[in-house]
Motif scaffolding. Structure first.
Motif, PDB file in Angstrom:
ATOM      1  N   SER A  45     121.064  48.982  -0.992  1.00  0.00           N
ATOM      2  CA  SER A  45     120.623  49.877  -0.192  1.00  0.00           C
ATOM      3  C   SER A  45     121.767  50.952  -0.080  1.00  0.00           C
ATOM      4  O   SER A  45     121.727  52.199  -0.006  1.00  0.00           O
ATOM      5  CB  SER A  45     120.307  49.473   1.148  1.00  0.00           C
ATOM      6  OG  SER A  45     119.984  50.639   1.899  1.00  0.00           O
ATOM      7  N   GLU A  46     122.815  50.497   0.268  1.00  0.00           N
ATOM      8  CA  GLU A  46     124.242  51.075   0.179  1.00  0.00           C
ATOM      9  C   GLU A  46     124.524  51.978  -1.108  1.00  0.00           C
ATOM     10  O   GLU A  46     124.831  53.163  -1.116  1.00  0.00           O
ATOM     11  CB  GLU A  46     125.417  50.265   0.603  1.00  0.00           C
ATOM     12  CG  GLU A  46     125.301  49.704   2.015  1.00  0.00           C
ATOM     13  CD  GLU A  46     126.378  48.861   2.612  1.00  0.00           C
ATOM     14  OE1 GLU A  46     126.675  48.571   3.517  1.00  0.00           O
ATOM     15  OE2 GLU A  46     127.205  48.627   1.546  1.00  0.00           O
ATOM     16  N   VAL A  47     124.419  51.703  -2.181  1.00  0.00           N
ATOM     17  CA  VAL A  47     124.569  51.990  -3.330  1.00  0.00           C
ATOM     18  C   VAL A  47     123.819  53.142  -3.678  1.00  0.00           C
ATOM     19  O   VAL A  47     124.018  54.284  -3.822  1.00  0.00           O
ATOM     20  CB  VAL A  47     124.543  50.966  -4.595  1.00  0.00           C
ATOM     21  CG1 VAL A  47     124.518  51.947  -5.940  1.00  0.00           C
ATOM     22  CG2 VAL A  47     125.742  50.085  -4.782  1.00  0.00           C
ATOM     23  N   LEU A  48     122.399  52.914  -3.450  1.00  0.00           N
ATOM     24  CA  LEU A  48     121.235  54.143  -3.565  1.00  0.00           C
ATOM     25  C   LEU A  48     121.491  55.289  -2.583  1.00  0.00           C
ATOM     26  O   LEU A  48     121.313  56.486  -2.869  1.00  0.00           O
ATOM     27  CB  LEU A  48     119.930  53.531  -3.605  1.00  0.00           C
ATOM     28  CG  LEU A  48     119.741  52.572  -4.696  1.00  0.00           C
ATOM     29  CD1 LEU A  48     118.191  51.963  -4.432  1.00  0.00           C
ATOM     30  CD2 LEU A  48     119.444  53.133  -5.956  1.00  0.00           C
ATOM     31  N   ARG A  49     122.129  54.922  -1.398  1.00  0.00           N
ATOM     32  CA  ARG A  49     122.252  55.777  -0.395  1.00  0.00           C
ATOM     33  C   ARG A  49     123.444  56.488  -0.604  1.00  0.00           C
ATOM     34  O   ARG A  49     123.776  57.620   0.211  1.00  0.00           O
ATOM     35  CB  ARG A  49     122.009  55.164   0.961  1.00  0.00           C
ATOM     36  CG  ARG A  49     120.740  55.009   1.421  1.00  0.00           C
ATOM     37  CD  ARG A  49     120.542  54.467   2.819  1.00  0.00           C
ATOM     38  NE  ARG A  49     121.181  53.246   2.934  1.00  0.00           N
ATOM     39  CZ  ARG A  49     122.065  52.913   4.082  1.00  0.00           C
ATOM     40  NH1 ARG A  49     122.790  53.613   4.727  1.00  0.00           N
ATOM     41  NH2 ARG A  49     122.460  51.469   4.195  1.00  0.00           N
ATOM     42  N   GLY A  50     124.229  56.008  -1.421  1.00  0.00           N
ATOM     43  CA  GLY A  50     125.571  56.813  -1.734  1.00  0.00           C
ATOM     44  C   GLY A  50     126.695  56.594  -0.684  1.00  0.00           C
ATOM     45  O   GLY A  50     127.487  57.408  -0.348  1.00  0.00           O
TER      46      GLY A  50
END
Ligand code: 6PG
Length: 247
Positions: A203-208
Protein backbone atom coordinates in the motif's frame (compact mmCIF):
# COMPACT_ATOMS: atom_id res chain seq x y z
CA UNK A 1 5.38 8.23 -15.84
CA UNK A 2 2.32 6.01 -15.59
CA UNK A 3 0.15 5.42 -12.55
CA UNK A 4 0.77 1.90 -11.27
CA UNK A 5 -1.78 -0.84 -11.83
CA UNK A 6 -2.60 -3.23 -9.01
CA UNK A 7 -4.25 -6.46 -10.05
CA UNK A 8 -6.06 -8.17 -7.18
CA UNK A 9 -6.47 -11.76 -8.32
CA UNK A 10 -8.69 -14.44 -6.85
CA UNK A 11 -6.02 -16.84 -8.11
CA UNK A 12 -2.78 -14.81 -8.37
CA UNK A 13 -0.74 -17.80 -9.53
CA UNK A 14 -3.07 -18.36 -12.47
CA UNK A 15 -2.95 -14.62 -13.17
CA UNK A 16 0.86 -14.78 -13.14
CA UNK A 17 0.76 -17.76 -15.53
CA UNK A 18 -1.36 -15.60 -17.87
CA UNK A 19 1.21 -12.79 -17.67
CA UNK A 20 3.95 -15.30 -18.47
CA UNK A 21 2.02 -16.71 -21.46
CA UNK A 22 1.31 -13.22 -22.82
CA UNK A 23 5.00 -12.24 -22.78
CA UNK A 24 6.06 -15.69 -24.03
CA UNK A 25 3.68 -15.63 -27.01
CA UNK A 26 4.74 -12.08 -27.90
CA UNK A 27 8.42 -13.06 -27.93
CA UNK A 28 7.89 -16.15 -30.08
CA UNK A 29 5.56 -14.26 -32.44
CA UNK A 30 8.41 -11.79 -32.99
CA UNK A 31 10.77 -14.71 -33.62
CA UNK A 32 12.72 -14.14 -30.38
CA UNK A 33 13.49 -16.52 -27.61
CA UNK A 34 11.55 -15.66 -24.46
CA UNK A 35 14.01 -14.19 -21.94
CA UNK A 36 12.89 -14.31 -18.32
CA UNK A 37 14.50 -13.33 -15.03
CA UNK A 38 13.03 -15.36 -12.17
CA UNK A 39 12.53 -14.17 -8.60
CA UNK A 40 13.72 -16.05 -5.56
CA UNK A 41 12.14 -16.27 -2.13
CA UNK A 42 9.06 -18.22 -1.07
CA UNK A 43 6.33 -16.37 -2.96
CA UNK A 44 6.91 -17.70 -6.50
CA UNK A 45 7.31 -21.38 -5.48
CA UNK A 46 3.69 -22.24 -6.35
CA UNK A 47 4.01 -20.38 -9.62
CA UNK A 48 7.11 -22.37 -10.59
CA UNK A 49 5.41 -25.67 -9.77
CA UNK A 50 2.45 -24.53 -11.89
CA UNK A 51 4.68 -23.50 -14.82
CA UNK A 52 6.40 -26.89 -14.76
CA UNK A 53 3.23 -28.45 -16.18
CA UNK A 54 2.52 -25.74 -18.76
CA UNK A 55 2.90 -26.53 -22.49
CA UNK A 56 5.99 -24.38 -23.09
CA UNK A 57 8.83 -24.86 -25.55
CA UNK A 58 11.80 -24.66 -23.18
CA UNK A 59 14.20 -24.67 -26.11
CA UNK A 60 12.90 -21.14 -26.79
CA UNK A 61 13.21 -19.88 -23.20
CA UNK A 62 16.36 -18.20 -21.82
CA UNK A 63 16.27 -18.45 -18.04
CA UNK A 64 18.09 -16.01 -15.77
CA UNK A 65 17.72 -15.08 -12.08
CA UNK A 66 16.73 -11.65 -10.77
CA UNK A 67 19.01 -12.22 -7.82
CA UNK A 68 20.97 -14.85 -5.93
CA UNK A 69 22.43 -15.32 -2.51
CA UNK A 70 26.18 -15.73 -1.93
CA UNK A 71 25.90 -19.52 -1.69
CA UNK A 72 26.46 -22.53 -3.96
CA UNK A 73 23.47 -23.89 -5.89
CA UNK A 74 23.08 -26.88 -3.55
CA UNK A 75 22.66 -24.59 -0.53
CA UNK A 76 19.07 -24.50 0.85
CA UNK A 77 19.24 -20.69 0.54
CA UNK A 78 20.07 -20.77 -3.17
CA UNK A 79 17.47 -19.28 -5.52
CA UNK A 80 18.94 -21.31 -8.36
CA UNK A 81 18.53 -24.46 -6.30
CA UNK A 82 14.89 -23.51 -5.69
CA UNK A 83 13.99 -22.89 -9.33
CA UNK A 84 15.91 -25.98 -10.45
CA UNK A 85 13.99 -28.25 -8.06
CA UNK A 86 10.59 -26.70 -8.83
CA UNK A 87 10.89 -25.86 -12.51
CA UNK A 88 14.06 -26.40 -14.52
CA UNK A 89 14.62 -30.04 -13.58
CA UNK A 90 10.97 -31.13 -14.00
CA UNK A 91 10.83 -29.59 -17.51
CA UNK A 92 14.37 -30.70 -18.41
CA UNK A 93 15.26 -27.16 -19.41
CA UNK A 94 18.23 -27.25 -21.83
CA UNK A 95 21.42 -26.50 -19.89
CA UNK A 96 22.53 -24.00 -22.56
CA UNK A 97 19.43 -21.92 -21.85
CA UNK A 98 19.71 -22.03 -18.05
CA UNK A 99 22.00 -19.20 -16.97
CA UNK A 100 23.11 -19.46 -13.36
CA UNK A 101 24.88 -16.65 -11.50
CA UNK A 102 27.87 -18.02 -9.56
CA UNK A 103 26.81 -17.24 -6.01
CA UNK A 104 29.56 -19.51 -4.74
CA UNK A 105 32.32 -17.36 -6.26
CA UNK A 106 34.97 -15.93 -3.95
CA UNK A 107 34.95 -12.79 -6.11
CA UNK A 108 31.23 -11.93 -6.28
CA UNK A 109 31.87 -8.69 -8.15
CA UNK A 110 33.61 -10.66 -10.91
CA UNK A 111 30.77 -13.21 -10.94
CA UNK A 112 28.26 -10.35 -11.29
CA UNK A 113 30.23 -8.85 -14.20
CA UNK A 114 30.37 -12.28 -15.85
CA UNK A 115 26.57 -12.67 -15.50
CA UNK A 116 25.95 -9.20 -16.92
CA UNK A 117 28.11 -10.11 -19.92
CA UNK A 118 26.01 -13.24 -20.45
CA UNK A 119 22.90 -11.04 -20.47
CA UNK A 120 24.54 -8.76 -23.03
CA UNK A 121 25.57 -11.71 -25.19
CA UNK A 122 22.16 -13.39 -25.23
CA UNK A 123 19.53 -10.67 -24.88
CA UNK A 124 18.56 -7.82 -27.18
CA UNK A 125 19.71 -4.50 -25.76
CA UNK A 126 18.46 -0.93 -25.72
CA UNK A 127 20.32 1.79 -27.63
CA UNK A 128 22.12 2.40 -24.34
CA UNK A 129 23.24 -1.22 -24.13
CA UNK A 130 20.82 -2.35 -21.40
CA UNK A 131 19.79 -6.01 -21.78
CA UNK A 132 16.04 -6.33 -22.43
CA UNK A 133 14.10 -9.15 -20.81
CA UNK A 134 10.67 -10.17 -22.00
CA UNK A 135 9.64 -10.73 -18.40
CA UNK A 136 11.23 -9.95 -15.04
CA UNK A 137 9.52 -11.65 -12.12
CA UNK A 138 10.03 -9.94 -8.75
CA UNK A 139 8.84 -10.28 -5.18
CA UNK A 140 8.48 -7.61 -2.52
CA UNK A 141 10.05 -7.78 0.91
CA UNK A 142 8.28 -6.37 3.98
CA UNK A 143 11.09 -3.79 4.14
CA UNK A 144 10.31 -2.73 0.59
CA UNK A 145 13.21 -4.48 -1.13
CA UNK A 146 12.81 -6.17 -4.46
CA UNK A 147 15.23 -8.58 -6.13
CA UNK A 148 18.20 -8.00 -3.82
CA UNK A 149 17.92 -4.23 -3.97
CA UNK A 150 17.84 -3.72 -0.22
CA UNK A 151 17.55 -0.49 1.79
CA UNK A 152 20.98 1.13 2.07
CA UNK A 153 22.53 -1.04 -0.64
CA UNK A 154 24.98 0.66 -2.94
CA UNK A 155 23.29 -1.28 -5.76
CA UNK A 156 20.46 1.28 -5.53
CA UNK A 157 22.70 3.90 -7.10
CA UNK A 158 24.00 1.76 -9.97
CA UNK A 159 22.55 2.60 -13.38
CA UNK A 160 25.45 1.72 -15.71
CA UNK A 161 25.72 -1.95 -14.82
CA UNK A 162 23.14 -4.73 -15.13
CA UNK A 163 23.98 -7.18 -12.35
CA UNK A 164 26.02 -6.35 -9.24
CA UNK A 165 27.02 -7.75 -5.87
CA UNK A 166 26.07 -5.66 -2.87
CA UNK A 167 24.70 -5.93 0.64
CA UNK A 168 21.95 -3.89 2.24
CA UNK A 169 22.65 -1.86 5.39
CA UNK A 170 20.99 -4.58 7.48
CA UNK A 171 22.69 -7.48 5.73
CA UNK A 172 25.74 -9.42 6.86
CA UNK A 173 26.16 -11.20 3.54
CA UNK A 174 26.22 -9.66 0.07
CA UNK A 175 23.77 -10.66 -2.62
CA UNK A 176 23.93 -10.69 -6.40
CA UNK A 177 21.15 -8.63 -7.97
CA UNK A 178 19.70 -7.22 -11.12
CA UNK A 179 19.81 -3.43 -11.19
CA UNK A 180 17.09 -0.83 -11.75
CA UNK A 181 18.31 -0.25 -15.32
CA UNK A 182 17.44 -3.78 -16.37
CA UNK A 183 14.11 -3.76 -14.54
CA UNK A 184 13.13 -0.48 -16.19
CA UNK A 185 14.19 -1.69 -19.65
CA UNK A 186 12.21 -4.98 -19.48
CA UNK A 187 9.19 -5.37 -21.73
CA UNK A 188 7.18 -6.73 -18.80
CA UNK A 189 7.79 -6.77 -15.04
CA UNK A 190 5.48 -8.66 -12.68
CA UNK A 191 5.81 -8.02 -8.94
CA UNK A 192 4.01 -10.92 -7.27
CA UNK A 193 2.93 -10.04 -3.72
CA UNK A 194 1.09 -12.55 -1.53
CA UNK A 195 -0.03 -12.56 2.07
CA UNK A 196 -1.08 -10.19 4.85
CA UNK A 197 2.53 -9.47 5.85
CA UNK A 198 3.03 -7.49 2.62
CA UNK A 199 -0.19 -5.46 2.82
CA UNK A 200 1.32 -2.37 4.47
CA UNK A 201 4.43 -2.13 2.31
CA UNK A 202 2.48 -2.71 -0.92
CA UNK A 203 0.00 0.00 0.00
CA UNK A 204 2.77 2.45 0.93
CA UNK A 205 4.73 1.78 -2.25
CA UNK A 206 1.69 2.21 -4.50
CA UNK A 207 0.64 5.40 -2.67
CA UNK A 208 4.14 6.76 -3.07
CA UNK A 209 4.66 7.34 0.65
CA UNK A 210 7.51 4.91 1.21
CA UNK A 211 11.09 5.67 0.23
CA UNK A 212 12.03 2.01 -0.21
CA UNK A 213 13.88 0.18 -2.99
CA UNK A 214 10.66 -0.95 -4.71
CA UNK A 215 9.33 2.63 -4.83
CA UNK A 216 10.84 3.67 -8.20
CA UNK A 217 9.01 0.80 -9.90
CA UNK A 218 5.67 2.51 -9.24
CA UNK A 219 6.45 5.04 -11.96
CA UNK A 220 7.32 2.54 -14.69
CA UNK A 221 4.60 1.57 -17.14
CA UNK A 222 6.09 -1.89 -17.74
CA UNK A 223 5.44 -2.95 -14.14
CA UNK A 224 2.36 -4.94 -13.10
CA UNK A 225 1.66 -5.36 -9.39
CA UNK A 226 -0.12 -8.66 -8.85
CA UNK A 227 -1.49 -9.49 -5.41
CA UNK A 228 -3.89 -11.71 -3.55
CA UNK A 229 -6.69 -10.23 -1.41
CA UNK A 230 -4.58 -10.37 1.76
CA UNK A 231 -1.60 -8.51 0.34
CA UNK A 232 -3.88 -5.99 -1.39
CA UNK A 233 -6.01 -5.24 1.67
CA UNK A 234 -4.20 -2.01 2.52
CA UNK A 235 -4.04 -0.68 -1.02
CA UNK A 236 -7.63 -1.68 -1.81
CA UNK A 237 -8.92 0.18 1.24
CA UNK A 238 -6.92 3.31 0.47
CA UNK A 239 -7.03 5.65 -2.46
CA UNK A 240 -4.09 6.89 -4.32
CA UNK A 241 -2.55 7.46 -7.75
CA UNK A 242 -2.91 3.88 -8.81
CA UNK A 243 -5.50 1.77 -10.60
CA UNK A 244 -7.03 -1.32 -9.05
CA UNK A 245 -8.38 -4.11 -11.24
CA UNK A 246 -9.71 -7.46 -10.17
CA UNK A 247 -9.22 -10.74 -12.02
C1 6PG B 1 15.14 -13.36 -2.59
C2 6PG B 1 14.14 -12.67 -3.48
C3 6PG B 1 13.59 -11.52 -2.71
C4 6PG B 1 12.16 -11.89 -2.45
C5 6PG B 1 11.58 -11.05 -1.35
C6 6PG B 1 10.22 -11.61 -0.92
O1 6PG B 1 16.22 -13.73 -3.05
O2 6PG B 1 14.73 -13.60 -1.44
O3 6PG B 1 14.56 -12.36 -4.69
O4 6PG B 1 13.61 -10.28 -3.35
O5 6PG B 1 11.40 -11.72 -3.65
O6 6PG B 1 12.47 -11.10 -0.25
O7 6PG B 1 10.49 -12.87 -0.37
P1 6PG B 1 9.30 -13.90 -0.08
O8 6PG B 1 8.69 -14.23 -1.41
O9 6PG B 1 9.98 -15.10 0.54
O10 6PG B 1 8.34 -13.18 0.85
Amino acid sequence: MADPTLIIASDPVEAAVDVWHGAYREALSEDRSFAVALAGGRTPATLYRRLSVEPLDWSRIEVFLSDERAVPPDDPESNWGLISRLLLDPVSAPAENAHRPRGEADDLAAAAREYARTMEDILPTTAGGVPVFDLVLLGLGADGHTASLFPGSRALGVRDRWFVSAAGASQADPRLTITYSVIEAARNVCVLVLGESKSRVLSEVLRGVAEVPAAPLRHWGNVLWLADEEAARGAASSSGPYRVDRR
